[in-house]
Enzyme design. Structure first.
Site, PDB file in Angstrom:
ATOM      1  CE  LYS A  37      -4.085  -1.935   2.589  1.00  0.00           C
ATOM      2  NZ  LYS A  37      -4.693  -1.757   3.765  1.00  0.00           N
ATOM      3  CE  LYS A  51       5.325   7.916  17.018  1.00  0.00           C
ATOM      4  NZ  LYS A  51       5.534   6.669  16.674  1.00  0.00           N
ATOM      5  N   GLY A 188      15.128  -1.211  24.713  1.00  0.00           N
ATOM      6  CA  GLY A 188      14.835   0.096  25.090  1.00  0.00           C
ATOM      7  C   GLY A 188      15.172   1.128  24.280  1.00  0.00           C
ATOM      8  CB  VAL A 190      13.053   5.291  19.269  1.00  0.00           C
ATOM      9  CG1 VAL A 190      11.467   6.095  18.722  1.00  0.00           C
ATOM     10  CG2 VAL A 190      13.974   6.190  19.165  1.00  0.00           C
ATOM     11  CB  VAL A 244      16.774 -11.902  26.742  1.00  0.00           C
ATOM     12  CG1 VAL A 244      16.154 -10.885  27.825  1.00  0.00           C
ATOM     13  CG2 VAL A 244      16.612 -11.543  25.304  1.00  0.00           C
ATOM     14  CB  SER A 277      11.287  -3.258  20.260  1.00  0.00           C
ATOM     15  OG  SER A 277      11.678  -1.981  19.828  1.00  0.00           O
ATOM     16  N   GLY A 279      15.618  -2.754  16.696  1.00  0.00           N
ATOM     17  CA  GLY A 279      16.073  -2.282  15.485  1.00  0.00           C
ATOM     18  C   GLY A 279      15.448  -2.730  14.206  1.00  0.00           C
ATOM     19  CB  ALA A 327       8.854   8.981   8.380  1.00  0.00           C
ATOM     20  CG  HIS A 452       3.736  34.395  30.242  1.00  0.00           C
ATOM     21  ND1 HIS A 452       4.344  33.123  30.908  1.00  0.00           N
ATOM     22  CD2 HIS A 452       2.891  34.857  31.042  1.00  0.00           C
ATOM     23  CE1 HIS A 452       3.877  33.121  31.957  1.00  0.00           C
ATOM     24  NE2 HIS A 452       3.003  34.182  32.144  1.00  0.00           N
TER      25      HIS A 452
END
Length: 473
Positions: A37, A51, A188, A190, A244, A277, A279, A327, A452
């Site tokens: 896609k 997200k 650990g 991103v 691990v 997770s 990479g 991205a 401010h």
């Protein structure tokens, strides 16, 4: 059948479709070859869906903390299938948007698997692409220039290959139909810390195992320590400097058990699911690169500063060339490649000036060099730091954790880097990135009037802090 164009793009992800639009803007005829896609990993299996889930988790956390704002709630219920429905609706809306952009710019999209072929009767030089269509038919795309934008996929740990049930990659995790009670996240970086933050807000018991000595190994040590503190405060177990042993993993009806080792100490971790997770790997297999002079022996495609491969008419961008694997970096590289092949003026592309964002709660963002990196480059540094707890709007919003840190050159005053952790810093990092592109000094940014009360005041104060002139702390 043979199709011809000025620019062919192999891959319709964020880098590829942005390059296609830029080429069309410059009057080039464009063909995008995409086997799945349009939008690629970022839109369908990465940035956008994750997200969306993170936003739902954030809303749930705000509701659970609403009493501190004087709002009492009762009967709050997380309906995870509806969270997933929202995610899918967002992805589909944006997918339709990309398809519209292709039509708007008269870009032809060929759905199929492309492979580069060498010189032939169709093309006197390598770079023509043979495309296997969905129905098994073949087409050949011959172009003056070719851009390879084939992206990447999650890296797999031997012995912990995703099965979609107990062991997951970030892609399988996005399709969960129900939340587990507990999860072990190996890595650990991103993606790992984003999932840890999200799942903790959803009420999942989370354990993060990171081999390096800190979370987010590429980021500032102070930022990493603050993120560690805040994740632990929210109940996340974090084991740094820990590996691990895949050979010890045991899968049962209850989930998975695996041994984690830190030095001589070992402990068994158990959870319903395990998320790997560690990479991503460039998608460069079966592209026909061997039919060209392109160098790819390091596992990524080698390019020069103009995104050209060893075949000057063939460019490569995005995750398939390694580097930042972001991205927005891929999009910028795509535009740069097209501008170069079209003879447009180019500005220097320095990868350390690409903003880096982590969408945890609170967020992390940075641009330029960390203090440690700057010193390793032989720069004498001076830093300024300012906490969100001294910013009025952060206090009003109940988001007081975190800080902004500015690293500057002690001799010439140049901003070398900016690191942030706190509320909405992924939106604030743009000003810091602009400051570095314009070669601004901390004094110049500090003297810029920041409205401010806004969160952006924290950046101005941190810049003033470099010279010891911060007002609010």
């Amino acid at each position: 059948m043979t199709m011809t164009c000025d620019v062919a793009i192999l891959g319709g992800g964020t880098g590829g479709y942005v390059a296609a639009i830029r080429a069309a803007q410059l009057g080039k005829s464009v063909i995008v070859i995409e086997m799945d896609k349009l939008g690629g990993t970022c839109l369908h299996r990465g940035c956008i869906p994750s997200k969306s889930l993170l936003r739902s988790a954030e809303v749930l956390a705000e509701i659970n903390e609403s009493e501190s704002y004087g709002i009492e709630t009762a009967g709050v219920e997380l309906v995870f299938p509806k969270v997933q429905q929202r995610k899918e609706a967002i992805v589909e809306q944006l997918h339709q948007g990309v398809q519209y952009l292709m039509r708007k710019h008269k870009i032809q999209v060929v759905k199929g698997k492309g492979r580069i072929i060498g010189p032939s009767i169709f093309s006197p030089r390598s770079g023509a692409v043979a495309v296997e269509l969905e129905d098994g038919e073949m087409e050949t795309v011959v172009s003056t220039n070719l851009i390879i934008a084939t992206g990447s996929r999650p890296r797999v740990l031997p012995g912990l290959q995703p099965d979609g049930k107990v062991i997951l990659s970030s892609e399988e995790a996005l399709t969960l139909t129900e939340l587990p009670a507990s999860i072990i996240i190996v890595g650990g970086g991103v993606i790992g810390v984003e999932w840890a933050s999200m799942l903790a807000d959803f009420g999942v018991q989370v354990t993060v195992v990171e081999a390096a000595g800190q979370l987010l190994p590429q980021e500032d040590e102070e930022v990493a320590r603050e993120l560690l503190r805040l994740l632990k405060k929210r109940g996340v177990t974090v084991l740094t400097g820990t590996t691990v042993d895949a050979e010890t993993s045991r899968i049962s009806e209850a989930g998975i058990a695996i041994e984690a080792r830190k030095g001589e100490q070992a402990k068994t971790l158990t959870a319903e699911k395990l998320l790997v997770s560690v990479g991503r790997v460039a998608n460069i297999e079966n592209l026909g690169l061997e039919n060209t002079d392109i160098r790819f022996d390091t596992g990524v495609i080698a390019v020069n500063a103009n995104m050209q491969t060893a075949e000057p008419h063939i460019y490569a961008i995005g995750d398939c060339i390694g580097g930042l694997q972001l991205a927005h970096a891929a999009s910028h590289e795509g535009i740069r490649a097209v501008n170069h092949l079209a003879g447009e003026a180019l500005h220097p592309y320095e990868t350390h000036l690409v903003p880096r964002c982590v969408y945890t709660r609170p967020e992390v963002a940075s641009v330029g060099y960390t203090e440690k990196e700057a010193k390793q480059l032989g720069r004498e540094t001076v830093t300024g730091k300012f906490p969100f707890s001294a910013i009025g709007k952060a206090v009003v919003y109940g988001m007081k954790d975190g800080f902004v840190k500015v690293v500057a050159d002690a001799k010439n005053g140049d901003i070398l880097g900016v690191q942030m952790i706190g509320p909405h810093v992924t939106d604030l990092i743009g000003e810091a990135a602009l400051a570095q592109v314009l070669d601004a000094t901390p004094w110049e940014v500090g003297e810029t009037i920041h409205a401010h009360p806004t969160l952006s005041e924290v950046l101005g104060e941190a810049m003033l802090a470099v010279d010891g002139r911060a007002i609010g702390f």
